[in-house]
Design an enzyme around this catalytic site. Sequence first.
Site, mmCIF file in Angstrom:
data_model
loop_
_atom_site.group_PDB
_atom_site.id
_atom_site.type_symbol
_atom_site.label_atom_id
_atom_site.label_comp_id
_atom_site.label_asym_id
_atom_site.label_seq_id
_atom_site.Cartn_x
_atom_site.Cartn_y
_atom_site.Cartn_z
ATOM 1 N N GLN A 183 -34.991 62.896 22.741
ATOM 2 C CA GLN A 183 -36.416 62.730 22.984
ATOM 3 C C GLN A 183 -37.048 61.906 21.863
ATOM 4 O O GLN A 183 -36.566 61.914 20.720
ATOM 5 C CB GLN A 183 -37.149 64.083 23.066
ATOM 6 C CG GLN A 183 -37.116 64.738 24.437
ATOM 7 C CD GLN A 183 -35.816 65.475 24.672
ATOM 8 O OE1 GLN A 183 -35.255 66.074 23.762
ATOM 9 N NE2 GLN A 183 -35.317 65.435 25.902
ATOM 10 N N ASN A 225 -38.339 60.518 27.304
ATOM 11 C CA ASN A 225 -36.892 60.594 27.454
ATOM 12 C C ASN A 225 -36.266 59.241 27.120
ATOM 13 O O ASN A 225 -36.948 58.206 27.142
ATOM 14 C CB ASN A 225 -36.535 60.970 28.900
ATOM 15 C CG ASN A 225 -36.787 62.430 29.200
ATOM 16 O OD1 ASN A 225 -36.447 63.298 28.415
ATOM 17 N ND2 ASN A 225 -37.393 62.695 30.351
ATOM 18 N N CYS A 260 -41.312 69.412 24.726
ATOM 19 C CA CYS A 260 -39.985 69.424 24.106
ATOM 20 C C CYS A 260 -40.034 70.406 22.948
ATOM 21 O O CYS A 260 -40.690 70.144 21.933
ATOM 22 C CB CYS A 260 -39.603 68.028 23.611
ATOM 23 S SG CYS A 260 -38.051 68.001 22.670
ATOM 24 N N ASN A 267 -34.315 69.866 35.184
ATOM 25 C CA ASN A 267 -33.262 70.175 34.222
ATOM 26 C C ASN A 267 -32.348 71.222 34.862
ATOM 27 O O ASN A 267 -32.817 72.087 35.615
ATOM 28 C CB ASN A 267 -33.860 70.740 32.933
ATOM 29 C CG ASN A 267 -34.750 69.752 32.224
ATOM 30 O OD1 ASN A 267 -34.284 68.785 31.635
ATOM 31 N ND2 ASN A 267 -36.055 69.983 32.272
ATOM 32 N N GLU A 318 -29.728 67.477 31.329
ATOM 33 C CA GLU A 318 -31.144 67.282 31.059
ATOM 34 C C GLU A 318 -31.713 66.171 31.933
ATOM 35 O O GLU A 318 -31.149 65.072 31.997
ATOM 36 C CB GLU A 318 -31.334 66.936 29.574
ATOM 37 C CG GLU A 318 -32.753 67.072 29.085
ATOM 38 C CD GLU A 318 -32.797 67.114 27.573
ATOM 39 O OE1 GLU A 318 -33.420 68.045 27.035
ATOM 40 O OE2 GLU A 318 -32.222 66.218 26.919
ATOM 41 N N ARG A 319 -32.818 66.466 32.587
ATOM 42 C CA ARG A 319 -33.494 65.477 33.420
ATOM 43 C C ARG A 319 -33.847 64.243 32.591
ATOM 44 O O ARG A 319 -34.533 64.334 31.580
ATOM 45 C CB ARG A 319 -34.769 66.095 34.005
ATOM 46 C CG ARG A 319 -35.556 65.197 34.939
ATOM 47 C CD ARG A 319 -36.838 65.838 35.404
ATOM 48 N NE ARG A 319 -37.774 66.085 34.305
ATOM 49 C CZ ARG A 319 -39.080 66.307 34.450
ATOM 50 N NH1 ARG A 319 -39.605 66.324 35.667
ATOM 51 N NH2 ARG A 319 -39.847 66.542 33.406
ATOM 52 N N GLY A 329 -34.540 72.784 23.509
ATOM 53 C CA GLY A 329 -35.389 73.943 23.276
ATOM 54 C C GLY A 329 -36.003 74.492 24.550
ATOM 55 O O GLY A 329 -35.960 75.700 24.809
ATOM 56 N N SER A 330 -36.587 73.627 25.370
ATOM 57 C CA SER A 330 -37.228 74.120 26.590
ATOM 58 C C SER A 330 -36.203 74.670 27.568
ATOM 59 O O SER A 330 -36.481 75.645 28.290
ATOM 60 C CB SER A 330 -38.067 73.016 27.245
ATOM 61 O OG SER A 330 -37.266 71.945 27.674
#
Length: 266
Positions: free
Chosen positions: A46, A64, A73, A183, A201-202, A211-212
Amino acid sequence: MPLPFVKMHAHGDDFIIVDRRGLDDPITADIARRLGNRHTGIGFNQLAVVLDCEDAAARIKFWNPNGTPLATCGSATRGVADRLMHETGAESIVLRTDRGLLTCVRESGQRVSVNMGEPSLDWAAVPLAEAMDTRTLPLNGSPAACSMGNPHCTFFVEDLAVIDVAALGPALERHPLFPAGTNVHFVQVLDRGHIRLRIWERGGGVPLGSGSCCCAAVVNGIRRGLLDATVQVQCDGGTVGVHWAGEGGVVLTGSVEPVMQGCAYL
């Protein structure tokens, strides 16, 4: 145009921070793609752009590496908080993201926690393409879904070692059930306070951590009755802690470390 940056990582989830407080914001989708290329750019999971803000210490915009924006994020938010708390000597700080106002706190060692806000559990908020119970989706493997400001889909598996995340992730990210993409997590529950997590991850592929995604995986595990309120999440790049009491905000805690600083040229 020279663009100073700092690169950091959180349990292997790497990100760059571009501090533009008091300056213009030059980042576009094309520039984010160029900077995110790991061969011809800097490379990151990110990009966090730090901007002036009237009701918080700073506002953060996220990108992204494929040039798409994202609302939140957890890793980069903690990285920005770490830098700004070092700058001011504060032990806590409030930052604004598209997720809202997020409170970050200095913990022992090089750890920082962030309250990521309340998860969205309704199908329309994820979002999903049609009304359904987000605890069990009508897909092979019966995953659960929620939003932490970005969409998440969690599969609970018996043996994570046999899951080919890179092969399964792209099709699931773009499945018609997820009009905004998603995601994708694959979770092996080791015990009620400890999970092993791998991620697609998208907009980013397979990261060492997120983290998310850690937050969403724990939220979905708690909703399925598999986990306690406090969980250690073991990702490929390291371990973070997540706490959620079943309501209210989700608190993410882990280390953040600087890697390098430099200057990119736009």
